[in-house]
Design an enzyme around this catalytic site. Structure first.
Site, PDB file in Angstrom:
ATOM      1  N   PRO A 247       0.854  -1.192   0.000  1.00 17.29           N
ATOM      2  CA  PRO A 247       0.000   0.000   0.000  1.00 17.29           C
ATOM      3  C   PRO A 247       0.889   1.241   0.000  1.00 17.29           C
ATOM      4  O   PRO A 247       1.740   1.396   0.870  1.00 17.29           O
ATOM      5  CB  PRO A 247      -0.794  -0.134   1.305  1.00 17.29           C
ATOM      6  CG  PRO A 247       0.048  -1.005   2.189  1.00 17.29           C
ATOM      7  CD  PRO A 247       0.813  -1.909   1.279  1.00 17.29           C
TER       8      PRO A 247
ATOM      9  N   MET B  80       0.660   5.454  -0.378  1.00 12.45           N
ATOM     10  CA  MET B  80      -0.201   6.624  -0.446  1.00 12.45           C
ATOM     11  C   MET B  80       0.050   7.396  -1.732  1.00 12.45           C
ATOM     12  O   MET B  80       1.197   7.643  -2.115  1.00 12.45           O
ATOM     13  CB  MET B  80       0.039   7.532   0.763  1.00 12.45           C
ATOM     14  CG  MET B  80      -0.404   6.943   2.085  1.00 12.45           C
ATOM     15  SD  MET B  80      -2.180   6.673   2.188  1.00 12.45           S
ATOM     16  CE  MET B  80      -2.775   8.367   2.177  1.00 12.45           C
TER      17      MET B  80
ATOM     18  N   CYS C 224       2.974   3.594   9.070  1.00 11.82           N
ATOM     19  CA  CYS C 224       3.134   4.888   8.408  1.00 11.82           C
ATOM     20  C   CYS C 224       3.674   5.920   9.391  1.00 11.82           C
ATOM     21  O   CYS C 224       3.127   6.095  10.488  1.00 11.82           O
ATOM     22  CB  CYS C 224       1.806   5.359   7.833  1.00 11.82           C
ATOM     23  SG  CYS C 224       1.929   6.929   6.930  1.00 11.82           S
TER      24      CYS C 224
ATOM     25  N   LYS D  83       0.381  -4.727   9.206  1.00  4.30           N
ATOM     26  CA  LYS D  83       1.617  -4.281   8.558  1.00  4.30           C
ATOM     27  C   LYS D  83       2.296  -3.310   9.513  1.00  4.30           C
ATOM     28  O   LYS D  83       1.718  -2.291   9.893  1.00  4.30           O
ATOM     29  CB  LYS D  83       1.348  -3.599   7.214  1.00  4.30           C
ATOM     30  CG  LYS D  83       2.649  -3.224   6.471  1.00  4.30           C
ATOM     31  CD  LYS D  83       2.358  -2.700   5.066  1.00  4.30           C
ATOM     32  CE  LYS D  83       3.666  -2.538   4.271  1.00  4.30           C
ATOM     33  NZ  LYS D  83       4.548  -1.489   4.805  1.00  4.30           N
TER      34      LYS D  83
ATOM     35  N   HIS E 194       7.803  -4.269   7.659  1.00  3.01           N
ATOM     36  CA  HIS E 194       8.739  -3.371   6.995  1.00  3.01           C
ATOM     37  C   HIS E 194       9.997  -3.349   7.860  1.00  3.01           C
ATOM     38  O   HIS E 194       9.976  -2.873   8.991  1.00  3.01           O
ATOM     39  CB  HIS E 194       8.135  -1.971   6.880  1.00  3.01           C
ATOM     40  CG  HIS E 194       8.973  -1.016   6.095  1.00  3.01           C
ATOM     41  ND1 HIS E 194       8.454   0.105   5.500  1.00  3.01           N
ATOM     42  CD2 HIS E 194      10.293  -0.997   5.810  1.00  3.01           C
ATOM     43  CE1 HIS E 194       9.419   0.765   4.877  1.00  3.01           C
ATOM     44  NE2 HIS E 194      10.548   0.108   5.069  1.00  3.01           N
TER      45      HIS E 194
ATOM     46  N   ASN F  51       9.035  -6.781   3.953  1.00  2.00           N
ATOM     47  CA  ASN F  51       8.867  -5.585   3.130  1.00  2.00           C
ATOM     48  C   ASN F  51      10.025  -4.640   3.430  1.00  2.00           C
ATOM     49  O   ASN F  51      10.570  -4.635   4.525  1.00  2.00           O
ATOM     50  CB  ASN F  51       7.515  -4.933   3.462  1.00  2.00           C
ATOM     51  CG  ASN F  51       7.326  -3.569   2.842  1.00  2.00           C
ATOM     52  OD1 ASN F  51       7.002  -2.610   3.543  1.00  2.00           O
ATOM     53  ND2 ASN F  51       7.522  -3.452   1.552  1.00  2.00           N
ATOM     54  N   GLY F  52      10.396  -3.856   2.427  1.00  2.00           N
ATOM     55  CA  GLY F  52      11.420  -2.840   2.643  1.00  2.00           C
ATOM     56  C   GLY F  52      12.635  -3.037   1.776  1.00  2.00           C
ATOM     57  O   GLY F  52      13.432  -3.954   2.014  1.00  2.00           O
ATOM     58  N   GLY F  53      12.788  -2.203   0.764  1.00  5.98           N
ATOM     59  CA  GLY F  53      14.002  -2.204  -0.048  1.00  5.98           C
ATOM     60  C   GLY F  53      14.177  -3.375  -0.979  1.00  5.98           C
ATOM     61  O   GLY F  53      15.258  -3.545  -1.554  1.00  5.98           O
TER      62      GLY F  53
ATOM     63  N   GLY G 153       7.496  -2.675  -2.880  1.00  7.14           N
ATOM     64  CA  GLY G 153       6.941  -1.332  -2.822  1.00  7.14           C
ATOM     65  C   GLY G 153       7.315  -0.520  -4.038  1.00  7.14           C
ATOM     66  O   GLY G 153       6.800  -0.719  -5.136  1.00  7.14           O
TER      67      GLY G 153
END
Length: 337
Positions: free
Chosen positions: A13, A15, A96, A135, A167, A207-209, A235
């Protein structure tokens, strides 16, 4: 052989990025990956324009709704609405780092309140029959990730939550902007591996990079020591270089299919574009998620320029997309000559 679960690969997700047009386009590249909405706050789900905020096309399945908030009652009501609208999963945002999110007491700041997150997840889980997932980050500010992440997971797991998308960065709520929080805090993939080793009964998605499918596959295979992870969430790589998704169904889900090429993706996506244009949707928001499709190919710059410049003109339609495709084909022919 049982079908691989959709969380094996998902698109994060994001934004202002993963709107309905972006998700429909990504679906032209992969039938199997799980797609996520942008985060929508629980009050917005309850009181806002639901078609504008939550409407989606049936071609997007499997698709998950990410909601934000910290009031269990509101989140339960928002989750019920999401399930009634047809979403396949309800996900709570605990990651977030924006100031607006902090002021509303949701997002990454909830890493400090694991019991509240557990209460929220219990309310969501009770309200719906579809999966309810979390998440999160690995911690915020000066928290010890080995304490903050594991405390959050244990509290939620005690309420029956079984899927966590992690993340693998801290969020620095003091001193870093949301944009900086996507890059500056160092990645710690090891802690996500340790979480899976400690709780093999849980579904753990990283998640992340993650930059490409090669890296994603590395997380899905057992390392020298410890278990494989259950899924990978892409992402910005999926948004800026969407063509990489064209190999996902074969490489990550084991399907006996050809990879989807950029030209093939446009062909698959054409009916959606035509239907949207007929409904009066301007071309510009339809093609915005497609700008990176030709990344690394001859003609990529012309592709972006034509879609960007010509796509905003009044009455712009499929002729603009065809013009951009022709520019790529011409550049590739010149390269091959």
């Amino acid at each position: 052989m049982p079908s691989s679960p959709p969380y094996r690969l998902s698109v994060a997700p994001m934004m202002d990025w993963t709107d309905r047009h972006c998700r429909a386009f990504h679906r032209s590249l992969t039938r199997r990956a799980l797609l996520y909405t942008e985060m929508v706050t629980a009050p917005a789900v309850i009181h806002g324009d639901r078609e504008r905020l939550l409407g989606f096309s049936g071609i997007e399945h499997p698709v998950a709704l990410q909601i934000g908030g910290s009031d269990p009652g509101q989140l339960a009501e928002a989750a019920r609405i999401g399930e009634a609208m047809g979403y396949d999963e309800i996900n709570l945002n605990v990651g977030c780092p924006s100031d607006r999110v902090q002021s509303g007491r949701f997002g990454a700041c909830l890493m400090r309140e694991p019991q509240l997150v557990a209460e929220c997840m219990a309310a969501i889980s009770e309200a719906v029959n579809v999966p309810a997932t979390v998440k999160c980050r690995i911690g915020v500010d000066d928290q010890d990730p080995d304490e903050s992440l594991f405390s959050l997971v244990e509290a939620c797991a005690a309420q029956g939550v079984s899927t966590f998308i992690v993340h693998a960065r801290k969020a620095w709520l003091k001193g870093l902007s949301p944009k900086e929080n996507r890059d500056i805090p160092p990645l710690d993939y090891g802690i996500v591996r340790r979480l899976k080793a400690a709780r093999p009964d849980l579904t753990v998605v990283i998640n992340g990079g993650v930059a490409d499918l090669d890296q994603a596959l590395g997380f899905l295979e057992p390392p020298d020591q410890g278990p494989a992870l259950d899924g990978v969430m892409l992402g910005r790589a999926a948004y800026h270089e969407p063509a990489l998704l064209g190999g996902a169904d074969r490489r990550l889900f084991g399907e006996a299919v050809d990879d989807v090429t950029p030209f093939g993706a446009v062909a698959r996506h054409r009916p959606y574009l035509l239907r949207s244009l007929e409904r009066g949707v301007p071309l510009a928001p339809l093609v915005r998620p497609m700008l990176g499709l030709m990344h690394g190919r001859p003609g990529a710059r012309a592709w972006r320029r034509i879609l960007t410049v010509e796509g905003v003109r009044p009455g712009a339609g499929m002729a603009v997309v065809d013009q951009a495709l022709a520019a790529v084909a011409e550049a590739e022919a010149r390269r091959a000559a």
